[in-house]
Scaffold this active site. Structure first.
Site, PDB file in Angstrom:
ATOM      1  N   ILE A  24     -10.270  46.301  -6.730  1.00  0.00           N
ATOM      2  CA  ILE A  24     -10.440  45.772  -5.378  1.00  0.00           C
ATOM      3  C   ILE A  24      -9.639  44.490  -5.184  1.00  0.00           C
ATOM      4  CG2 ILE A  24     -12.109  44.829  -3.736  1.00  0.00           C
ATOM      5  CD1 ILE A  24     -14.211  46.690  -5.018  1.00  0.00           C
ATOM      6  N   SER A 149     -22.676  42.800  -2.379  1.00  0.00           N
ATOM      7  CA  SER A 149     -22.850  44.223  -2.669  1.00  0.00           C
ATOM      8  C   SER A 149     -23.952  44.776  -1.786  1.00  0.00           C
ATOM      9  CB  SER A 149     -23.228  44.434  -4.131  1.00  0.00           C
ATOM     10  OG  SER A 149     -23.614  45.781  -4.372  1.00  0.00           O
ATOM     11  N   TYR A 162     -27.540  41.849 -11.981  1.00  0.00           N
ATOM     12  CA  TYR A 162     -26.451  42.064 -11.025  1.00  0.00           C
ATOM     13  C   TYR A 162     -26.979  41.989  -9.591  1.00  0.00           C
ATOM     14  CZ  TYR A 162     -22.803  44.351  -8.330  1.00  0.00           C
ATOM     15  OH  TYR A 162     -21.847  44.640  -7.381  1.00  0.00           O
ATOM     16  N   PRO A 192     -19.733  45.721  -0.509  1.00  0.00           N
ATOM     17  CA  PRO A 192     -19.300  47.110  -0.700  1.00  0.00           C
ATOM     18  C   PRO A 192     -20.409  47.994  -1.244  1.00  0.00           C
ATOM     19  CG  PRO A 192     -17.828  45.539  -1.806  1.00  0.00           C
ATOM     20  CD  PRO A 192     -19.085  44.800  -1.455  1.00  0.00           C
TER      21      PRO A 192
END
Length: 258
Positions: A24, A149, A162, A192
């Site tokens: 990315i 995210s 995460y 994303p």
């Protein structure tokens, strides 16, 4: 009247992209350069392919080996960028850990592993934003885009460090927008879904990638250019009055605000 392309014209601007060597980050770097920005890549991995790709397309890019968790290293790298270019307009905080993180219940996560994920995914944003503030104040504004995210909307089992780190990114984005807005600096995030890259395909089974895509409203694979174009939009004058937001780019896998 400006066209849509004019509104994304970044000619004369200077952008830092962390983690810009691959996946990315590479696509973001190439997309910014295609709009005229000079791109400064910070990464631990070699970024010569990205730099060469941008040069072949007529753009300008440079690469520095930078550990984005190292306070002094970040200070030095940002200073070199501003000394070399005379300005700094855009910061893209893309560097982060995901694909290689072992999946395990939170009670099995070692504290050292937890801290490492937080260090790379969260501390780096604090350090970079702190260092770019003064050069952006000098030019009277700037744009910061952080990579969050879509997992922050639903949580994810066996990957709590995460998920927590990306939740922190979106919350930090709101606070940074409030504090940096007085200087004309906008701060946003892109969240994303699961993106198909050379890294995720090496680490994640194809069957799982397909399963995730099937759970989206648009049941196609999310690709790096999908994320890069969202980042460019938020980094450009087209998003002049957008700040403090997390834009989910996930094919409609989740619906609702964050």
């Amino acid at each position: 009247m400006q066209s849509g392309n004019d509104l994304e014209d970044l000619s004369g601007q200077v952008a830092i992209v962390t983690g810009g060597a691959r996946a990315i980050g590479r696509r973001i770097s190439e997309a910014l350069a295609s709009r005229g920005a000079t791109v400064e890549i910070f990464d631990l991995a070699p970024a010569s392919e990205t730099v060469d790709s941008i040069a072949a397309a007529g753009g300008g890019a440079r690469f520095q080996v930078v550990d984005v968790t190292d306070e002094q290293g970040v200070k030095t790298a940002v200073r070199q960028v501003t000394d070399r270019n005379g300005r700094l307009d855009i910061l893209i905080n893309n560097a982060g850990l995901f694909a290689g993180i072992p999946r395990r219940p939170f009670w099995e996560i070692e504290l050292a592993e937890w801290r490492r994920v937080m260090e790379v995914n969260v501390d780096s944003i604090f350090l970079l934003c702190r260092e770019v503030l003064e050069p952006m104040k000098v030019i009277g504004g700037g744009r910061v885009v952080n990579l969050s995210s879509n997992v922050i909307t639903f949580g994810m089992s066996n990957l709590m460090h995460y998920v927590a780190s990306k939740g922190a990114v979106s919350v930090m984005t709101r606070s940074l927008a409030r504090e940096m807005g007085q200087f004309g600096i906008a701060v946003n995030a892109v969240g994303p879904g699961l993106v198909t890259t050379e890294i995720t395909t090496a680490e994640i089974p194809e069957k799982y990638l397909r399963l995730v895509a099937e759970g989206q409203m648009i049941t196609e694979a999310i690709l790096p250019p999908d994320i890069a174009e969202a980042v460019v939009f938020l980094a450009s004058p087209a998003a002049r009055m957008i700040t403090g937001q997390t834009l989910l780019v996930n094919g409609g896998a989740t619906v609702g605000g964050v």
